[in-house]
Design an enzyme around this catalytic site. Structure first.
Site, PDB file in Angstrom:
ATOM      1  N   CYS A 165     -83.274  64.569   2.844  1.00 45.73           N
ATOM      2  CA  CYS A 165     -82.360  63.420   2.794  1.00 45.73           C
ATOM      3  C   CYS A 165     -82.969  62.158   2.195  1.00 45.73           C
ATOM      4  CB  CYS A 165     -81.841  63.116   4.188  1.00 45.73           C
ATOM      5  SG  CYS A 165     -80.708  64.357   4.771  1.00 45.73           S
ATOM      6  N   LEU A 179     -91.422  53.812  13.196  1.00 46.22           N
ATOM      7  CA  LEU A 179     -92.562  52.962  12.833  1.00 46.22           C
ATOM      8  C   LEU A 179     -93.863  53.741  12.984  1.00 46.22           C
ATOM      9  CD1 LEU A 179     -91.711  49.410  14.292  1.00 46.22           C
ATOM     10  CD2 LEU A 179     -91.837  50.099  11.886  1.00 46.22           C
ATOM     11  N   GLY A 200     -90.672  62.737   3.760  1.00 46.46           N
ATOM     12  CA  GLY A 200     -90.184  63.830   2.908  1.00 46.46           C
ATOM     13  C   GLY A 200     -88.834  64.276   3.423  1.00 46.46           C
ATOM     14  N   THR A 254     -73.288  64.088   2.172  1.00 47.00           N
ATOM     15  CA  THR A 254     -73.621  62.720   1.760  1.00 47.00           C
ATOM     16  C   THR A 254     -73.178  62.528   0.323  1.00 47.00           C
ATOM     17  OG1 THR A 254     -75.457  62.690   3.287  1.00 47.00           O
ATOM     18  CG2 THR A 254     -75.539  61.098   1.478  1.00 47.00           C
ATOM     19  N   LYS A 280     -83.840  62.199  -1.658  1.00 40.46           N
ATOM     20  CA  LYS A 280     -82.632  62.411  -2.476  1.00 40.46           C
ATOM     21  C   LYS A 280     -81.667  61.225  -2.356  1.00 40.46           C
ATOM     22  CE  LYS A 280     -79.499  65.295  -0.370  1.00 40.46           C
ATOM     23  NZ  LYS A 280     -78.250  64.589  -0.142  1.00 40.46           N
ATOM     24  N   THR A 296     -75.419  68.309  -1.782  1.00 39.84           N
ATOM     25  CA  THR A 296     -75.342  67.309  -2.858  1.00 39.84           C
ATOM     26  C   THR A 296     -76.766  67.011  -3.316  1.00 39.84           C
ATOM     27  OG1 THR A 296     -75.312  65.560  -1.180  1.00 39.84           O
ATOM     28  CG2 THR A 296     -73.192  66.213  -2.096  1.00 39.84           C
ATOM     29  N   PHE A 347     -75.340  61.902  10.494  1.00 45.79           N
ATOM     30  CA  PHE A 347     -76.654  61.255  10.618  1.00 45.79           C
ATOM     31  C   PHE A 347     -77.668  62.114  11.358  1.00 45.79           C
ATOM     32  CE2 PHE A 347     -73.409  57.953  10.298  1.00 45.79           C
ATOM     33  CZ  PHE A 347     -73.901  57.174   9.276  1.00 45.79           C
ATOM     34  N   LEU A 348     -77.354  63.398  11.580  1.00 49.68           N
ATOM     35  CA  LEU A 348     -78.276  64.213  12.389  1.00 49.68           C
ATOM     36  C   LEU A 348     -79.614  64.416  11.678  1.00 49.68           C
ATOM     37  CD1 LEU A 348     -78.351  67.302  11.050  1.00 49.68           C
ATOM     38  CD2 LEU A 348     -76.172  67.485  12.208  1.00 49.68           C
ATOM     39  N   VAL A 371     -76.056  70.703   7.769  1.00 51.77           N
ATOM     40  CA  VAL A 371     -75.013  69.847   8.332  1.00 51.77           C
ATOM     41  C   VAL A 371     -73.784  70.666   8.707  1.00 51.77           C
ATOM     42  CG1 VAL A 371     -73.391  67.999   7.737  1.00 51.77           C
ATOM     43  CG2 VAL A 371     -75.818  67.735   7.225  1.00 51.77           C
TER      44      VAL A 371
END
Ligand code: UDX
Length: 439
Positions: free
Chosen positions: A263, A253, A260, A122, A266, A86, A152-153, A11
């Site tokens: 993000c 969808l 996995g 985050t 976690k 984090t 949000f990337l 990020v």
């Protein structure tokens, strides 16, 4: 605007490079001296399409620089972004905020005047309050405006996602902070991306809610896929059939072996912990976490079952190890659980991945890593395509089938049609679709 970015992970580095690209002066700070040295030589710590070119261009234009010296980085900037990791705390799944708070203490010590301090990592609800407390206790002489600005990337599409986001979320109760943030994001807003201004705690929650919702969506379609297999339906048509309803939307969808990455696993866990702490359970996410975890290993068992009564000593070729294509990231990759399940039953694994092999080497002991898909399948009793890299979309299926001991294909990302696999001589097993038996 002058911006300091603390942390050059996914990020931090992408955000820093993109802020430079839209015209800001950016200094990226990281404690890892080796990483900073390599970045100065334009060697990227991660594989992300377009990133090296973006960094190089902005270094040449003098808009981005790298340092290990946080005090030097923070001096005189308009805003400092905290983009450190984090990770999940090993003991309980809570987000480990020690890096965020350590960075905060250093920012307090280094600040030279009024400063907007932005949490881009985050972070759970209420973290901004604690960051503010640390800053103002350490430096009552300075006005800090702590702001939440979640990112949000997606990996593999990070630059496009950053430059043209569906939305930017900015959480602050202070007009001056809002003005600085509006200035920073002005080029992105002008390019058509809406900005959602909200309170800091709400902004922190939006990030978790978004990731949890997407995890629910994926898990939902994965379970529908299981039902399709049981009743003889085709999950791809179900996805299309429900996704065209604009209230549902067609993205995320795609049924597969389970989500996995760094993000979703976690952040869903951390959201559950927050919900527990505030005695406001989010049971649907609880179930999703369990279902997804079980699913990954179940995919391995599905392969085992097809190998017959005695899978010991048989060889399975695995194509795709990273948690998704266009990244070298192996964190929480379904391949890890699938391979473990197979190895536990004495199956030999030969694997290939276009970018993930270096990381895989340390994570997958006993796996033979080879140079390409055709080497992987030689003499194998089954082939499992676990990650949908473009390289695997156009395989010469008849050649693959002829190289294998048994032409058995597990297409865990539904990238082939049953007809073409069958025509090549395969027994074809997909996700949420009919299994085609050979001949
Ligand atoms: C995610 C969020 O999309 C991003 O907004 C957030 O900032 C970080 O987390 P990322 O982890 O990079 O991004 O990857 P993403 O493309 O969301 O995929 C996550 C996992 O879900 C992958 O394992 C992927 O294979 C899986 N997935 C995704 C599916 O199984 N089906 C889908 O339809 C979409």
């Amino acid at each position: 605007m002058r911006i300091a970015m603390i942390g050059t992970g996914y990020v931090g580095l992408v955000s820093g490079a993109c802020f430079a690209e839209i015209g800001h002066d950016v200094i990226c700070v990281d404690k890892d001296a080796g990483k900073i040295e390599r970045l100065k030589q334009n060697i990227m710590p991660i594989y992300e399409p377009g990133l090296a070119e973006l960094v190089e261009r902005n270094v040449e234009a003098g808009r981005i620089a790298f340092t290990t010296d946080l005090a030097e980085g923070v001096a005189g900037v308009d805003a400092v972004f905290i983009a450190v990791g984090t990770p999940s705390r090993k003991s309980d799944g809570h987000a480990d905020l020690s890096y965020v708070y350590a960075a905060t203490r250093e920012i307090a010590a280094a600040a030279t005047g009024q400063l907007v301090v932005v949490t881009k990592s985050t972070v759970p609800v209420g973290t901004g309050d604690e960051v503010e407390r640390i800053l103002t206790e350490a430096r009552p002489d300075i006005r800090f405006m702590v702001t939440s600005n979640p990112e949000f990337l997606r990996e593999g599409a990070a630059i496009g996602d950053f430059m043209k986001p569906d939305r930017v979320v900015i959480g602050t109760e202070e007009d001056d902070a809002r003005a600085v943030m509006a200035g920073i994001y002005e080029p992105i807003e002008k390019d058509g991306s809406p900005i959602v201004y909200t309170a800091r705690r709400t902004s922190e929650l939006i990030k978790y809610a978004a990731n949890a919702f997407l995890s629910i969506k994926i898990t939902f379609i994965n379970e529908i896929a299981d039902l399709c297999e049981a009743v003889g339906g085709d999950v791809r048509d179900v996805s299309r059939g429900i996704g065209l309803d604009s209230r549902i939307g067609s993205r995320f969808l795609n049924a597969g072996p389970g989500y996995g990455g760094s993000c979703f696993p976690k952040d869903t866990l951390a959201l559950l912990k927050t919900a527990e702490d505030f005695q406001s359970p989010i049971r649907v996410v609880d179930v999703v976490v369990q279902v997804n975890e079980t699913r990954k290993r179940a995919m391995g068992r599905k392969v085992l079952k097809a190998l017959g009564d005695d899978p010991r000593g048989k060889t399975v070729a695995v194509l795709g190890l990273t948690f998704k294509p266009n990244t070298d990231d192996m964190r929480e990759a379904p391949s890890l659980s699938i391979i473990q399940a197979l190895q536990d039953s004495g199956v030999k694994i030969r694997a290939h991945d276009p970018e993930g092999m270096e990381h895989a080497r340390g994570l997958l002991p006993g796996v033979e890593l080879v140079d390409g898909p055709y080497e992987a399948v030689e003499g194998a009793d089954a082939l499992a395509i676990v990650t949908e890299w473009d390289l695997y979309r156009g395989l010469d299926l008849p050649r693959i089938a002829s190289l294998m001991a048994k032409p058995l294909l597990f297409d865990m990302r539904n990238i082939y049609s049953g007809e073409e696999a069958e025509a090549a001589g395969f027994t074809y097993v997909a996700i949420g679709r009919k299994t085609t038996a050979k001949g």
